[in-house]
Design an enzyme around this catalytic site. Sequence first.
Site, PDB file in Angstrom:
ATOM      1  N   HIS A  31       0.846  -1.193   0.000  1.00 35.48           N
ATOM      2  CA  HIS A  31       0.000   0.000   0.000  1.00 35.48           C
ATOM      3  C   HIS A  31       0.884   1.247   0.000  1.00 35.48           C
ATOM      4  O   HIS A  31       2.115   1.161  -0.117  1.00 35.48           O
ATOM      5  CB  HIS A  31      -0.982  -0.012   1.183  1.00 35.48           C
ATOM      6  N   HIS A  73       4.066   1.604   2.256  1.00 37.70           N
ATOM      7  CA  HIS A  73       5.255   0.901   1.784  1.00 37.70           C
ATOM      8  C   HIS A  73       5.947   1.716   0.687  1.00 37.70           C
ATOM      9  O   HIS A  73       7.180   1.824   0.662  1.00 37.70           O
ATOM     10  CB  HIS A  73       4.888  -0.478   1.238  1.00 37.70           C
ATOM     11  N   CYS A 101      -4.880  -2.797  22.023  1.00 37.80           N
ATOM     12  CA  CYS A 101      -3.561  -2.512  21.451  1.00 37.80           C
ATOM     13  C   CYS A 101      -3.475  -1.031  21.069  1.00 37.80           C
ATOM     14  O   CYS A 101      -4.406  -0.490  20.447  1.00 37.80           O
ATOM     15  CB  CYS A 101      -3.336  -3.383  20.216  1.00 37.80           C
ATOM     16  N   LYS A 157      -8.843   1.216   4.572  1.00 39.05           N
ATOM     17  CA  LYS A 157      -9.791   0.844   3.526  1.00 39.05           C
ATOM     18  C   LYS A 157     -11.224   0.935   4.025  1.00 39.05           C
ATOM     19  O   LYS A 157     -12.132   1.321   3.289  1.00 39.05           O
ATOM     20  CB  LYS A 157      -9.489  -0.569   3.024  1.00 39.05           C
ATOM     21  N   CYS A 182      -0.796  -8.888  21.328  1.00 40.55           N
ATOM     22  CA  CYS A 182      -1.510  -8.453  20.124  1.00 40.55           C
ATOM     23  C   CYS A 182      -1.076  -9.333  18.965  1.00 40.55           C
ATOM     24  O   CYS A 182       0.095  -9.292  18.551  1.00 40.55           O
ATOM     25  CB  CYS A 182      -1.205  -6.990  19.796  1.00 40.55           C
ATOM     26  N   HIS A 223      -3.255  -1.106  16.872  1.00 38.10           N
ATOM     27  CA  HIS A 223      -4.379  -1.639  16.094  1.00 38.10           C
ATOM     28  C   HIS A 223      -5.732  -1.464  16.782  1.00 38.10           C
ATOM     29  O   HIS A 223      -6.778  -1.702  16.167  1.00 38.10           O
ATOM     30  CB  HIS A 223      -4.148  -3.123  15.792  1.00 38.10           C
ATOM     31  N   LYS A 226      -5.913   8.241  10.080  1.00 37.97           N
ATOM     32  CA  LYS A 226      -4.981   7.290   9.496  1.00 37.97           C
ATOM     33  C   LYS A 226      -5.684   6.530   8.370  1.00 37.97           C
ATOM     34  O   LYS A 226      -6.839   6.122   8.505  1.00 37.97           O
ATOM     35  CB  LYS A 226      -4.475   6.311  10.549  1.00 37.97           C
ATOM     36  N   CYS A 283       0.367  -7.219  15.968  1.00 32.18           N
ATOM     37  CA  CYS A 283       1.716  -6.696  16.194  1.00 32.18           C
ATOM     38  C   CYS A 283       2.729  -7.818  16.364  1.00 32.18           C
ATOM     39  O   CYS A 283       3.932  -7.598  16.214  1.00 32.18           O
ATOM     40  CB  CYS A 283       1.776  -5.848  17.463  1.00 32.18           C
TER      41      CYS A 283
END
Length: 501
Positions: free
Chosen positions: A17, A20, A143, A299, A125, A146, A296, A128
């Site tokens: 995505h 990256h 977490c 999708k 998690c 997340h 953040k 993670c």
Amino acid sequence: MSFYITTPIYYVNAQPHLGHAYTTIACDVLARHMRQRGEDVFFLTGTDEHGEPIADAAHAQGMEPKELADLNAEKFKALAPQLGASNDFFIRTTDAQHEVRVQEVMQVIHDNGFTYKGVYEGWYCPRCADFKVENEILEGNRCPIHEIVLERHQEENWFFQLSAFQERLERLYAEHPDFVMPPHHYNEARSFILSGLQDISLSRKRLKWGVVVPWDTDHVFYVWFDALLNYYTALGYARPGEDLTDRFWPATYHVIGKDILKFHTVFWPAMLMAADLPVPEHVFVHGFLLGSDGRKMSKSLGNVLDPFEVMNEYGTDALRFYLMRDVSFGGDGSVGMDAVRARYEAELANEYGNLASRTIAMISRYRGRVVPAVETDPALAADFAGLDADVAALIDRAEVTQALELIWQRVRRLNRYVEERAPWQLAKDPEAAAALDQTLSSLAEGVRVVSVLLHPYMPLSTARLLGALGSEDLGYGGAAFAAQGGLGSVTALEPLFPKRG
């Protein structure tokens, strides 16, 4: 001088995505700039393929972990050239050579007395692949990364004696305030250390998808111990028959996202110390890319900017430029297609692309395609004085956005110079021939200089423009504004950044 730069290795539980792409492009800018300066550069990227999240994601899709890893690793491997990345090697943590070197390094840590066996119980998690300490857990036992509810795990593990490195890590941070950059992330990492270090789980017994612990084959290494070592292990086998470790280790820059700060700025240096290896020079931590709504990217929220959509619509160089220009490297920043379009039209098409087209067109029209071999304008040269050194100093600190701003100020200065000197007016006056020569020579030299400096950001477009100017030398020695012009002949140039409907 050697310059070794790494991206984090990307987790293969999902497809690539924008995040990256952002990290890879930033590292590529640094690597390309250093190559221009004649440094001995090695640029590493790759994929992280072991651990529970991969196993869980694979089983959810009715696949074996290696099958999913192979599938998505190829997508990450294909992403690098699509982004114009010039990485020297792509590592996969399922590489047999990597696994052997992980076992060798971890055996040294074990032999040095920094491991022990025990029972671990804590909040875990699975996304993670990390146990959370009390001060990391959000309200509702969630977490912090997340925001999912943590799981209570109890299992027999081998432990890494992180607490033994409390004083050495404190001393590292005190003596090297640029070990972690930028400063606010240095302070965050240092605060974590000063709060007191606890020993951490080194292995997993119930999980089979990982690198086997050589001194206890019923266990596999906890994924982070396998993954972090990629930066070191890759140098041993990236080039067949050659070990590059002594040439490039320690790394100059690890570039990471802030969600993995603890692992790279606390666990990683401690691991290296435990293995009697030098720690990296710098860990640069960048922020999150946010949707245009300031949240953040996700999708599920529908606020994701697709890098492939940007490249399809505007080209790879436009994506590279936008991400390095619009999001100050090291901080969070909002991104969106409207912002891409605005940067493309206002800066790439109107300022840089139009400057290039006008300069070549005027040299062709008024001087038969030959750049006048005369002294350049001292006043314009003064505006460029020291630019190459200033850009290099910023890049040395990984301040890629600030360096781009300095270069772009000169792009705008050249556009003002065109308006101030009005070559089309000078061309009407035979007595102004010398002034026109100097103007065209100075413009060509200025466009050449900014293009050399912009090359790490936009390699395709700048190479085209420099070719049209008859100057294909990308070396950093060419980043200084010359007192004497005369590049030779120019050739026609199609618009670098065509206007979009």
